[in-house]
Scaffold this motif. Structure first.
Motif, PDB file in Angstrom:
ATOM      1  N   LYS A 100       0.856  -1.099   0.062  1.00 15.00           N
ATOM      2  CA  LYS A 100       0.045  -0.020  -0.018  1.00 15.00           C
ATOM      3  C   LYS A 100       0.714   1.304   0.071  1.00 15.00           C
ATOM      4  O   LYS A 100       0.442   2.291  -0.693  1.00 15.00           O
ATOM      5  N   ALA A 101       2.058   1.121   0.639  1.00 17.08           N
ATOM      6  CA  ALA A 101       2.935   2.552   0.669  1.00 17.08           C
ATOM      7  C   ALA A 101       3.909   2.609  -0.554  1.00 17.08           C
ATOM      8  O   ALA A 101       4.588   3.500  -0.593  1.00 17.08           O
ATOM      9  N   GLY A 102       3.775   1.417  -1.408  1.00 19.08           N
ATOM     10  CA  GLY A 102       4.724   1.545  -2.500  1.00 19.08           C
ATOM     11  C   GLY A 102       6.138   1.368  -1.967  1.00 19.08           C
ATOM     12  O   GLY A 102       7.036   2.026  -2.921  1.00 19.08           O
ATOM     13  N   CYS A 103       6.553   0.597  -1.190  1.00 14.70           N
ATOM     14  CA  CYS A 103       7.950   0.119  -1.022  1.00 14.70           C
ATOM     15  C   CYS A 103       7.855  -1.419  -0.634  1.00 14.70           C
ATOM     16  O   CYS A 103       6.961  -2.258  -0.755  1.00 14.70           O
ATOM     17  N   LEU A 122       7.101   8.840   2.899  1.00 10.28           N
ATOM     18  CA  LEU A 122       6.833   7.428   3.051  1.00 10.28           C
ATOM     19  C   LEU A 122       6.214   7.486   4.363  1.00 10.28           C
ATOM     20  O   LEU A 122       5.437   6.618   4.673  1.00 10.28           O
ATOM     21  N   ALA A 123       6.782   8.227   5.480  1.00 13.28           N
ATOM     22  CA  ALA A 123       6.215   8.297   6.839  1.00 13.28           C
ATOM     23  C   ALA A 123       4.878   8.698   6.881  1.00 13.28           C
ATOM     24  O   ALA A 123       3.786   7.833   7.410  1.00 13.28           O
ATOM     25  N   MET A 124       4.567   9.672   5.977  1.00 13.35           N
ATOM     26  CA  MET A 124       3.157  10.219   5.765  1.00 13.35           C
ATOM     27  C   MET A 124       2.368   9.059   5.412  1.00 13.35           C
ATOM     28  O   MET A 124       1.121   9.007   5.632  1.00 13.35           O
ATOM     29  N   ARG A 125       2.593   8.611   4.118  1.00 11.79           N
ATOM     30  CA  ARG A 125       1.940   7.389   3.554  1.00 11.79           C
ATOM     31  C   ARG A 125       1.565   6.283   4.463  1.00 11.79           C
ATOM     32  O   ARG A 125       0.403   5.811   4.619  1.00 11.79           O
ATOM     33  N   ILE A 126       2.719   5.788   5.376  1.00 15.44           N
ATOM     34  CA  ILE A 126       2.294   4.873   6.325  1.00 15.44           C
ATOM     35  C   ILE A 126       1.334   5.292   7.204  1.00 15.44           C
ATOM     36  O   ILE A 126       0.426   4.604   7.429  1.00 15.44           O
ATOM     37  N   ALA A 127       1.538   6.206   7.823  1.00 16.13           N
ATOM     38  CA  ALA A 127       0.493   6.865   8.714  1.00 16.13           C
ATOM     39  C   ALA A 127      -0.822   6.957   8.239  1.00 16.13           C
ATOM     40  O   ALA A 127      -1.808   6.609   8.786  1.00 16.13           O
ATOM     41  N   VAL A 146       1.426  10.882  12.010  1.00 13.59           N
ATOM     42  CA  VAL A 146       2.840  10.569  11.910  1.00 13.59           C
ATOM     43  C   VAL A 146       3.506  10.591  12.965  1.00 13.59           C
ATOM     44  O   VAL A 146       4.140   9.487  13.540  1.00 13.59           O
ATOM     45  N   GLU A 147       3.003  11.677  13.998  1.00 17.71           N
ATOM     46  CA  GLU A 147       3.646  11.449  15.357  1.00 17.71           C
ATOM     47  C   GLU A 147       3.158  10.380  16.220  1.00 17.71           C
ATOM     48  O   GLU A 147       3.807  10.029  17.228  1.00 17.71           O
ATOM     49  N   ASP A 148       2.335   9.671  16.025  1.00 18.73           N
ATOM     50  CA  ASP A 148       1.837   8.402  16.577  1.00 18.73           C
ATOM     51  C   ASP A 148       2.540   7.172  16.394  1.00 18.73           C
ATOM     52  O   ASP A 148       2.899   6.448  17.202  1.00 18.73           O
ATOM     53  N   ILE A 149       3.355   7.416  15.204  1.00 14.77           N
ATOM     54  CA  ILE A 149       4.344   6.336  14.993  1.00 14.77           C
ATOM     55  C   ILE A 149       5.829   6.567  15.173  1.00 14.77           C
ATOM     56  O   ILE A 149       6.620   5.911  15.762  1.00 14.77           O
TER      57      ILE A 149
END
Length: 76
Positions: A30-33, A52-57, A64-67
Motif C-alpha cells: 500500500k505504501a509503494g515500498c 513514506l512516513a506520511m503514507r504509512i500513517a 505521523v507522530e503517533d508512529i
C-alpha cells in the motif's frame, strides 16, 4: 558539558498490528515500498522519508507522530 542526542524511534509494528493487523507485506504494498523497507523501519535500521512516513500513517489511519518520534538521550 552535556550534549543531547536525538534518535528517531518508531512504534510502527504496534500501529501495524493494532490498526488492522496488517502484515509488513500489506503495508509495504500500500505504501509503494518493499517488505524489507518496512522491516528495516520497524527495527530502527532505516529512517523513512517524510513522504513514506506520511503514507504509512495514512494507511494505518494515525498521525505521523503517533508512529515516529524523537527520543533524546543525554551524553555524559
Amino acid at each position: 558539558m552535556h550534549y543531547m542526542l536525538s534518535m528517531i524511534e518508531n512504534k510502527l509494528k504496534i500501529a501495524r498490528v493494532t490498526c488492522g493487523n496488517l502484515t509488513q507485506a500489506e503495508v509495504a504494498e500500500k505504501a509503494g515500498c518493499s517488505r524489507q523497507t518496512i522491516n528495516s523501519i520497524e527495527n530502527s535500521k532505516f529512517i523513512p522519508s517524510v513522504e513514506l512516513a506520511m503514507r504509512i500513517a495514512q494507511i494505518l489511519h494515525v498521525r505521523v507522530e503517533d508512529i515516529f518520534f524523537l527520543s533524546e538521550e543525554q551524553e555524559p
